[in-house]
Design an enzyme around this catalytic site. Sequence first.
Site, PDB file in Angstrom:
ATOM      1  N   HIS A  72      80.535  14.841  59.571  1.00 19.47           N
ATOM      2  CA  HIS A  72      79.484  13.982  59.012  1.00 19.47           C
ATOM      3  C   HIS A  72      78.389  13.730  60.048  1.00 19.47           C
ATOM      4  CE1 HIS A  72      80.489   9.905  60.732  1.00 19.47           C
ATOM      5  NE2 HIS A  72      81.733  10.330  60.729  1.00 19.47           N
ATOM      6  N   ASP A 172      80.501   9.509  67.146  1.00 13.75           N
ATOM      7  CA  ASP A 172      80.995   9.473  65.766  1.00 13.75           C
ATOM      8  C   ASP A 172      79.776   9.670  64.859  1.00 13.75           C
ATOM      9  OD1 ASP A 172      82.126   8.963  63.312  1.00 13.75           O
ATOM     10  OD2 ASP A 172      82.539   6.840  63.701  1.00 13.75           O
ATOM     11  N   GLU A 202      79.166   9.395  55.171  1.00 20.48           N
ATOM     12  CA  GLU A 202      80.606   9.239  55.415  1.00 20.48           C
ATOM     13  C   GLU A 202      80.940   7.795  55.719  1.00 20.48           C
ATOM     14  OE1 GLU A 202      84.353   9.075  57.844  1.00 20.48           O
ATOM     15  OE2 GLU A 202      82.347   8.378  58.320  1.00 20.48           O
ATOM     16  N   GLU A 203      80.084   7.160  56.524  1.00 20.72           N
ATOM     17  CA  GLU A 203      80.402   5.806  57.018  1.00 20.72           C
ATOM     18  C   GLU A 203      80.394   4.761  55.907  1.00 20.72           C
ATOM     19  OE1 GLU A 203      81.589   5.265  59.840  1.00 20.72           O
ATOM     20  OE2 GLU A 203      80.844   6.771  61.232  1.00 20.72           O
TER      21      GLU A 203
HETATM   22 CO    CO Z   1      82.687   6.228  61.970  1.00 16.45          CO
HETATM   23 ZN    ZN Z   2      83.314   9.462  61.875  1.00 20.86          ZN
END
Ligand code: CO
Ligand code: ZN
Length: 339
Positions: A72, A172, A202-203
Amino acid sequence: MKNETPKDALFALIKSLVETPGPSGQEHLIREVIKAEIKDYCDEIVTDALGNLIARKGKKTADGKRVMISAHVDEIGVMITHVDENGFARFITIGGVNPLTCIGGRVLFMNGVSGVIGVERLEPNTMPKHENLFIDTGATSVADSPVKVGDVAGFYRPAVQMGSRLVAKSMDDRIAAVVAIEAMKAIKTTPNELYFVFSVQEEVGLRGATTAAYGVDPDLGLAVDVTPTGDTPKSTRRSVALGKGPAIKVRDSSFIADTRIINWMVKEAEAQKLPYQMEVLEAGGTDGRAIQMTRAGVPAGCLSIACRYVHSPSEMVDRADVENSIKLLAGLLSKKIVL
Ligand code: CO
Ligand code: ZN
């Protein structure tokens, strides 16, 4: 130890990716950065309706499988909810943001405006909540505020190297995007049809990977994401640690990795004599769930990169883990897959 910034290609790529703002729903800048980086190493690139960047490499042969790899490219951030008469902006968070990591930090809005996060005076011994925080953009009134309700910002912090550790906001999951990009470059031939998905949102709930997995319709899939460690003072008891190699996910709270995928990953790590570690994550989810649950179900797993201080502006990974993750992913994808 002195922090150094050597001029190497891997760190330069990491730096360009992590320093591009792109909170969930605002992935247009990072998508262009990645597109420019990969265009010579794949056969076809499309952007789907949600904004997922999907790069195909290879064509399915009799011995091949259709594989979806998902990293992501959105990141956590903030969205303005209100600007007061003195120009101070209030916000909600995009994804999981801890108020303790916000105070004194800076944010960068998609329109290039910077902001500083301040906190109200708190009663003694109370913990700050998001509603106690505000963003100071330098405005003196609502009329001259450079940001308005609905505007989105990511956190701002330059990437640095500290010996073997690499530190940045948005490791991330931009570090996984780097792993996917470098694996794509390293794969010279493959019997498989590979779909590298640079997924959005994604988050906020694996939204991009959900539609991408339906569209790609893979035979199997792998998410690539970071995973928190248990190797800092008084951390959660957890055996994942920096420098112990790529982490092979067994489960997180969003899905249980397919045993066949786990075994395939372990075998490849052993064949290449790479260090690896098994990951059991008690809380948190990844795009692996979206792949596994699409259509009538797909064997799916996740290659994780150990990361300290996840969802803070200073997420830390180990360089050797990154390099070994690239080798593991490239090895997995370049050969005939027998599950
Ligand atoms: Co994350
Ligand atoms: Zn992640």
